[in-house]
Design a protein around this motif. Structure first.
Motif, PDB file in Angstrom:
ATOM      1  N   ALA A  54       0.861  -1.185   0.000  1.00 55.77           N
ATOM      2  CA  ALA A  54       0.000   0.000   0.000  1.00 55.77           C
ATOM      3  C   ALA A  54       0.899   1.237   0.000  1.00 55.77           C
ATOM      4  CB  ALA A  54      -0.935  -0.018   1.195  1.00 55.77           C
ATOM      5  N   PHE A  55       1.430   1.554  -1.169  1.00 57.67           N
ATOM      6  CA  PHE A  55       2.348   2.679  -1.281  1.00 57.67           C
ATOM      7  C   PHE A  55       1.680   3.985  -0.866  1.00 57.67           C
ATOM      8  CE2 PHE A  55       4.719   5.953  -3.671  1.00 57.67           C
ATOM      9  CZ  PHE A  55       5.965   5.747  -3.108  1.00 57.67           C
ATOM     10  N   GLU A  56       0.400   4.142  -1.163  1.00 65.35           N
ATOM     11  CA  GLU A  56      -0.303   5.376  -0.803  1.00 65.35           C
ATOM     12  C   GLU A  56      -0.356   5.557   0.716  1.00 65.35           C
ATOM     13  OE1 GLU A  56      -3.326   2.086  -1.145  1.00 65.35           O
ATOM     14  OE2 GLU A  56      -1.598   2.731  -2.308  1.00 65.35           O
ATOM     15  N   ARG A  57      -0.445   4.471   1.481  1.00 72.97           N
ATOM     16  CA  ARG A  57      -0.426   4.560   2.948  1.00 72.97           C
ATOM     17  C   ARG A  57       0.963   5.003   3.421  1.00 72.97           C
ATOM     18  NH1 ARG A  57      -5.782   4.460   3.575  1.00 72.97           N
ATOM     19  NH2 ARG A  57      -6.694   2.491   2.952  1.00 72.97           N
ATOM     20  N   LEU A  58       1.977   4.495   2.764  1.00 74.93           N
ATOM     21  CA  LEU A  58       3.350   4.868   3.102  1.00 74.93           C
ATOM     22  C   LEU A  58       3.587   6.347   2.816  1.00 74.93           C
ATOM     23  CD1 LEU A  58       6.057   3.655   4.056  1.00 74.93           C
ATOM     24  CD2 LEU A  58       6.604   3.293   1.662  1.00 74.93           C
ATOM     25  N   GLN A  59       3.126   6.825   1.677  1.00 74.34           N
ATOM     26  CA  GLN A  59       3.282   8.239   1.325  1.00 74.34           C
ATOM     27  C   GLN A  59       2.636   9.139   2.366  1.00 74.34           C
ATOM     28  OE1 GLN A  59       1.629   7.957  -2.719  1.00 74.34           O
ATOM     29  NE2 GLN A  59       3.479   9.042  -3.372  1.00 74.34           N
ATOM     30  N   ASN A  60       1.488   8.732   2.870  1.00 75.51           N
ATOM     31  CA  ASN A  60       0.779   9.533   3.878  1.00 75.51           C
ATOM     32  C   ASN A  60       1.551   9.632   5.187  1.00 75.51           C
ATOM     33  OD1 ASN A  60      -1.348  10.021   2.161  1.00 75.51           O
ATOM     34  ND2 ASN A  60      -2.534   8.268   2.872  1.00 75.51           N
ATOM     35  N   ARG A  61       2.476   8.711   5.416  1.00 72.45           N
ATOM     36  CA  ARG A  61       3.236   8.714   6.661  1.00 72.45           C
ATOM     37  C   ARG A  61       4.452   9.623   6.616  1.00 72.45           C
ATOM     38  NH1 ARG A  61       3.811   3.684   9.670  1.00 72.45           N
ATOM     39  NH2 ARG A  61       5.016   5.129  10.912  1.00 72.45           N
ATOM     40  N   LEU A  62       4.970   9.906   5.456  1.00 75.40           N
ATOM     41  CA  LEU A  62       6.272  10.561   5.325  1.00 75.40           C
ATOM     42  C   LEU A  62       6.347  11.934   5.980  1.00 75.40           C
ATOM     43  CD1 LEU A  62       9.050  10.028   4.232  1.00 75.40           C
ATOM     44  CD2 LEU A  62       8.358  11.048   2.083  1.00 75.40           C
ATOM     45  N   GLN A  63       5.311  12.727   5.920  1.00 75.19           N
ATOM     46  CA  GLN A  63       5.359  14.094   6.438  1.00 75.19           C
ATOM     47  C   GLN A  63       4.910  14.206   7.897  1.00 75.19           C
ATOM     48  OE1 GLN A  63       6.923  16.324   4.624  1.00 75.19           O
ATOM     49  NE2 GLN A  63       7.123  14.718   3.087  1.00 75.19           N
ATOM     50  N   ARG A  64       4.505  13.122   8.509  1.00 83.02           N
ATOM     51  CA  ARG A  64       4.003  13.182   9.885  1.00 83.02           C
ATOM     52  C   ARG A  64       5.142  13.086  10.891  1.00 83.02           C
ATOM     53  NH1 ARG A  64      -1.777  10.204   9.899  1.00 83.02           N
ATOM     54  NH2 ARG A  64      -2.369  10.751   7.781  1.00 83.02           N
ATOM     55  N   ARG A  65       4.965  13.770  12.006  1.00 85.30           N
ATOM     56  CA  ARG A  65       5.933  13.761  13.100  1.00 85.30           C
ATOM     57  C   ARG A  65       5.173  13.696  14.416  1.00 85.30           C
ATOM     58  NH1 ARG A  65       8.407  13.285   9.059  1.00 85.30           N
ATOM     59  NH2 ARG A  65      10.311  14.294   8.395  1.00 85.30           N
ATOM     60  N   GLY A  66       5.853  13.333  15.475  1.00 83.87           N
ATOM     61  CA  GLY A  66       5.272  13.355  16.813  1.00 83.87           C
ATOM     62  C   GLY A  66       4.028  12.503  16.947  1.00 83.87           C
ATOM     63  N   ALA A  67       2.978  13.082  17.558  1.00 85.66           N
ATOM     64  CA  ALA A  67       1.741  12.344  17.813  1.00 85.66           C
ATOM     65  C   ALA A  67       1.083  11.869  16.521  1.00 85.66           C
ATOM     66  CB  ALA A  67       0.767  13.212  18.618  1.00 85.66           C
ATOM     67  N   ALA A  68       1.161  12.671  15.475  1.00 84.93           N
ATOM     68  CA  ALA A  68       0.562  12.272  14.196  1.00 84.93           C
ATOM     69  C   ALA A  68       1.279  11.059  13.612  1.00 84.93           C
ATOM     70  CB  ALA A  68       0.593  13.434  13.206  1.00 84.93           C
ATOM     71  N   ALA A  69       2.593  11.001  13.759  1.00 86.00           N
ATOM     72  CA  ALA A  69       3.366   9.851  13.271  1.00 86.00           C
ATOM     73  C   ALA A  69       3.045   8.605  14.091  1.00 86.00           C
ATOM     74  CB  ALA A  69       4.857  10.153  13.317  1.00 86.00           C
ATOM     75  N   ALA A  70       2.901   8.773  15.407  1.00 89.18           N
ATOM     76  CA  ALA A  70       2.571   7.642  16.274  1.00 89.18           C
ATOM     77  C   ALA A  70       1.185   7.088  15.945  1.00 89.18           C
ATOM     78  CB  ALA A  70       2.647   8.059  17.740  1.00 89.18           C
ATOM     79  N   GLN A  71       0.229   7.973  15.694  1.00 93.79           N
ATOM     80  CA  GLN A  71      -1.120   7.537  15.335  1.00 93.79           C
ATOM     81  C   GLN A  71      -1.105   6.806  13.995  1.00 93.79           C
ATOM     82  OE1 GLN A  71      -4.049  10.645  15.111  1.00 93.79           O
ATOM     83  NE2 GLN A  71      -5.661   9.263  14.472  1.00 93.79           N
ATOM     84  N   ALA A  72      -0.374   7.327  13.024  1.00 92.25           N
ATOM     85  CA  ALA A  72      -0.269   6.673  11.723  1.00 92.25           C
ATOM     86  C   ALA A  72       0.405   5.310  11.845  1.00 92.25           C
ATOM     87  CB  ALA A  72       0.499   7.561  10.746  1.00 92.25           C
ATOM     88  N   ALA A  73       1.384   5.189  12.732  1.00 98.10           N
ATOM     89  CA  ALA A  73       2.071   3.913  12.946  1.00 98.10           C
ATOM     90  C   ALA A  73       1.113   2.865  13.499  1.00 98.10           C
ATOM     91  CB  ALA A  73       3.250   4.106  13.885  1.00 98.10           C
ATOM     92  N   GLU A  74       0.185   3.291  14.336  1.00 93.64           N
ATOM     93  CA  GLU A  74      -0.819   2.364  14.870  1.00 93.64           C
ATOM     94  C   GLU A  74      -1.756   1.897  13.757  1.00 93.64           C
ATOM     95  OE1 GLU A  74      -2.221   1.732  18.278  1.00 93.64           O
ATOM     96  OE2 GLU A  74      -0.304   2.246  19.189  1.00 93.64           O
ATOM     97  N   GLU A  75      -2.167   2.835  12.913  1.00 94.87           N
ATOM     98  CA  GLU A  75      -3.141   2.532  11.863  1.00 94.87           C
ATOM     99  C   GLU A  75      -2.530   1.765  10.692  1.00 94.87           C
ATOM    100  OE1 GLU A  75      -6.428   4.921   9.141  1.00 94.87           O
ATOM    101  OE2 GLU A  75      -5.267   5.993  10.643  1.00 94.87           O
ATOM    102  N   TRP A  76      -1.357   2.182  10.242  1.00 94.86           N
ATOM    103  CA  TRP A  76      -0.697   1.574   9.081  1.00 94.86           C
ATOM    104  C   TRP A  76       0.776   1.317   9.414  1.00 94.86           C
ATOM    105  CZ3 TRP A  76      -3.990  -0.271   5.873  1.00 94.86           C
ATOM    106  CH2 TRP A  76      -5.222   0.363   5.708  1.00 94.86           C
ATOM    107  N   PRO A  77       1.080   0.241  10.147  1.00 97.36           N
ATOM    108  CA  PRO A  77       2.463  -0.023  10.533  1.00 97.36           C
ATOM    109  C   PRO A  77       3.370  -0.232   9.322  1.00 97.36           C
ATOM    110  CG  PRO A  77       1.006  -1.785  11.286  1.00 97.36           C
ATOM    111  CD  PRO A  77       0.156  -0.765  10.624  1.00 97.36           C
TER     112      PRO A  77
END
Length: 130
Positions: free
Chosen positions: A87-110
């Motif tokens: 799911a490359f699109e899920r990976l792309q959505n993670r690239l710009q996130r930091r802090g709490a947003a990155a942690a939340q994305a890691a839970e949703e799309w490891p």
């Protein structure tokens, strides 16, 4: 002595998929190329252009810190699985996130780090190994 990451080996298109003696191939991973290396007390995750990636992928570095010895480096790919596909699109959505947003994305799309080359092991340069 400071370790310098090597230039990444990139894929090369070929006219036929036939491999000659002594050659090997690997699949095309649909993700972000990354170099992961461990230094005492920290894990460093860089893109092939040497951009720091760890803040966007907090799910990678803690697990790595306990699994790899210090002064070890791996070349690989960051990927996200969705069902039975990348799911490359899920990976792309993670690239710009930091802090709490990155942690939340890691839970949703490891993210998973798929290693395909061992570059250094406990301080020993492995790039000349067969």
């Amino acid at each position: 002595m400071t370790w310098s990451q090597p230039e990444p080996m990139l894929t090369t298109p070929v006219p036929t998929p036939d491999l000659g003696p002594g050659w090997a191939d690997e699949p095309k991973w649909d993700g972000f190329r990354a170099l992961l290396h461990t230094d005492p007390g920290r894990v460093v995750l860089h893109s092939r252009h040497d951009t720091e990636m760890a803040p966007a992928f907090p799910d990678i570095t803690p697990a790595t810190a306990v699994q790899l010895p210090d002064a070890t480096a791996l070349d690989g790919e960051l990927v996200v699985w969705e069902g039975n596909r990348f799911a490359f699109e899920r990976l792309q959505n993670r690239l710009q996130r930091r802090g709490a947003a990155a942690a939340q994305a890691a839970e949703e799309w490891p993210v998973h780090f798929v290693a395909f080359d061992l570059l250094r092991l406990s301080g020993a340069d492995t790039t000349a190994w067969p």
